[in-house]
Design a protein around this motif. Sequence first.
Motif, short mmCIF file in Angstrom:
data_model
loop_
_atom_site.label_atom_id
_atom_site.label_comp_id
_atom_site.label_asym_id
_atom_site.label_seq_id
_atom_site.Cartn_x
_atom_site.Cartn_y
_atom_site.Cartn_z
N ALA A 294 -24.88 77.04 -54.89
CA ALA A 294 -25.84 76.04 -54.42
C ALA A 294 -25.18 75.01 -53.49
O ALA A 294 -25.77 73.99 -53.20
N ASP A 295 -23.97 75.31 -53.01
CA ASP A 295 -23.23 74.31 -52.25
C ASP A 295 -23.84 74.02 -50.88
O ASP A 295 -23.47 73.04 -50.24
N TYR A 296 -24.76 74.85 -50.41
CA TYR A 296 -25.43 74.59 -49.14
C TYR A 296 -26.93 74.35 -49.34
O TYR A 296 -27.69 74.35 -48.38
N GLU B 274 -28.70 71.15 -37.26
CA GLU B 274 -27.69 71.98 -37.90
C GLU B 274 -27.30 71.42 -39.26
O GLU B 274 -26.25 71.72 -39.80
N ALA B 275 -28.19 70.57 -39.82
CA ALA B 275 -27.96 69.99 -41.13
C ALA B 275 -28.53 70.90 -42.21
O ALA B 275 -29.63 71.46 -42.05
N ASN B 276 -27.81 71.07 -43.30
CA ASN B 276 -28.28 71.92 -44.39
C ASN B 276 -29.61 71.42 -44.92
O ASN B 276 -29.89 70.22 -44.95
N TYR C 187 -41.31 79.33 -44.77
CA TYR C 187 -40.45 78.29 -45.31
C TYR C 187 -38.98 78.70 -45.15
O TYR C 187 -38.66 79.90 -45.16
N SER C 188 -38.10 77.71 -45.03
CA SER C 188 -36.68 77.98 -44.93
C SER C 188 -35.90 76.92 -45.69
O SER C 188 -36.38 75.80 -45.88
N TRP C 189 -34.69 77.28 -46.13
CA TRP C 189 -33.82 76.31 -46.80
C TRP C 189 -32.42 76.90 -46.93
O TRP C 189 -32.23 78.10 -46.82
N GLY C 190 -31.43 75.99 -47.11
CA GLY C 190 -30.06 76.41 -47.31
C GLY C 190 -29.15 76.05 -46.16
O GLY C 190 -29.37 75.09 -45.43
N TRP C 191 -28.10 76.84 -45.98
CA TRP C 191 -27.10 76.63 -44.94
C TRP C 191 -27.76 76.65 -43.56
O TRP C 191 -28.59 77.51 -43.28
N LEU D 286 -21.58 65.85 -48.49
CA LEU D 286 -20.27 66.26 -48.04
C LEU D 286 -20.28 67.72 -47.62
O LEU D 286 -21.14 68.50 -48.01
N SER D 287 -19.32 68.08 -46.80
CA SER D 287 -19.21 69.47 -46.35
C SER D 287 -18.37 70.30 -47.30
O SER D 287 -18.28 71.51 -47.14
N LEU D 288 -17.74 69.65 -48.29
CA LEU D 288 -16.91 70.39 -49.22
C LEU D 288 -17.76 71.20 -50.19
O LEU D 288 -18.79 70.73 -50.65
N PRO D 289 -17.37 72.41 -50.50
CA PRO D 289 -18.16 73.22 -51.43
C PRO D 289 -18.05 72.70 -52.85
O PRO D 289 -17.04 72.09 -53.23
#
Length: 388
Positions: free
Chosen positions: A218-220, A295-297, A280-284, A240-243
Amino acid sequence: MEREPRASEAGPAAAALFAWGANSYGQLGLGHKEDVLLPQQLNDFCKPGCVRRITGGGGHSAVVTDGGSLFVCGLNKDGQLGLGHTEDVLYFTPCRSLLGCPIQQVACGWDFTIILTGNGQVLSCGSNSFGQLGVPHGPRRCVVPQAIEPLREKVVSIAAGLRHALAATASGIVFQWGTGLASSGRRLCPGETLPLFLTAKEPSRVTETGKVFTWGRADYGQLGRKLESHENWRLDMQGLSLPCPRPQKSTPSPLHCLTGATEVSCGSEHNLAVIGGACYSWGWNEHGMCGDGTEANVWAPKPVQSLRLSSGLLVGCGAGHSLALCQLPAVPALDQGPKVTGPSPDATEDAKSQEAMDKEKLEGKTTRISTQSQSDTCRNGGLVTEPL
């Protein structure tokens, strides 16, 4: 009696194929290699209304039509497009080696492609570095689709992961090959498919009641929801961009905002779904594959606004790009009925009314001109020059 053409009646709605996201290899079929942050309509390479399936892989895409034709584009360094060469292709191109062989389904892995024919035979092409072509002792790559001989039963469904593939027979038995095989070992129902990158990334599933369940990483934001504490996964790092750390366990949970979904597709770390005709869309979203112009998650499913006027029919994801077949809104069509050669009673009344309105406008204009003239005279000091 003839009537003049009028645009009061809507013509039949048309379908169109859209693509967006990562495009480093031309996998969007738009003729270039620039990333696209908003859905772009593809030029007709086939009749969009005849598209049966759409899917994407690591850097390539594939479309199957109702007539069984296969169109491909994108990365082709290992021959994953099945075109007999290893040059990248920037436009959707028919796989001519399969002409006369109707295709039922196609599944794209990272660098290979699995193809299901109408008679239940399975073909493969692309990289075979990890045995993902189903020919463990075969060549390192194959540039033309070849039959997977060990699959002698009739196959009804196929799926491809990062470097592995699955095939389900009519009896519900699942064959799997390649590396990183699914650990669940469960059977598939006839006609059921697994999402792209099932074992390596975040899977999702649509049930008969239209509920969408998600689980895994779920990190993105690819799960489309906040994880509960018992799932032992901190999600306080969204900014944050860290996983996030890998979970000890992840329980499948429904996304209530997507109840009623009819289509769902998983990419590397992003997803697409169709619900109520909306896409619909979601995620990375690093390459804009969520289609929101950024380009934001995206941490919760939301409609792709650029497609809000179109009804979603099919969706497909690659590793970092997206495809959607949509029904375009109906457009007004000229009524080609008989032309009117004589004025109707209503037209006569309208003409009289228009004549009266024109007369009133003319009188009003004359009054304004007279008033304006008087005003001009005042501004000139009230001097009036009379003829001598």
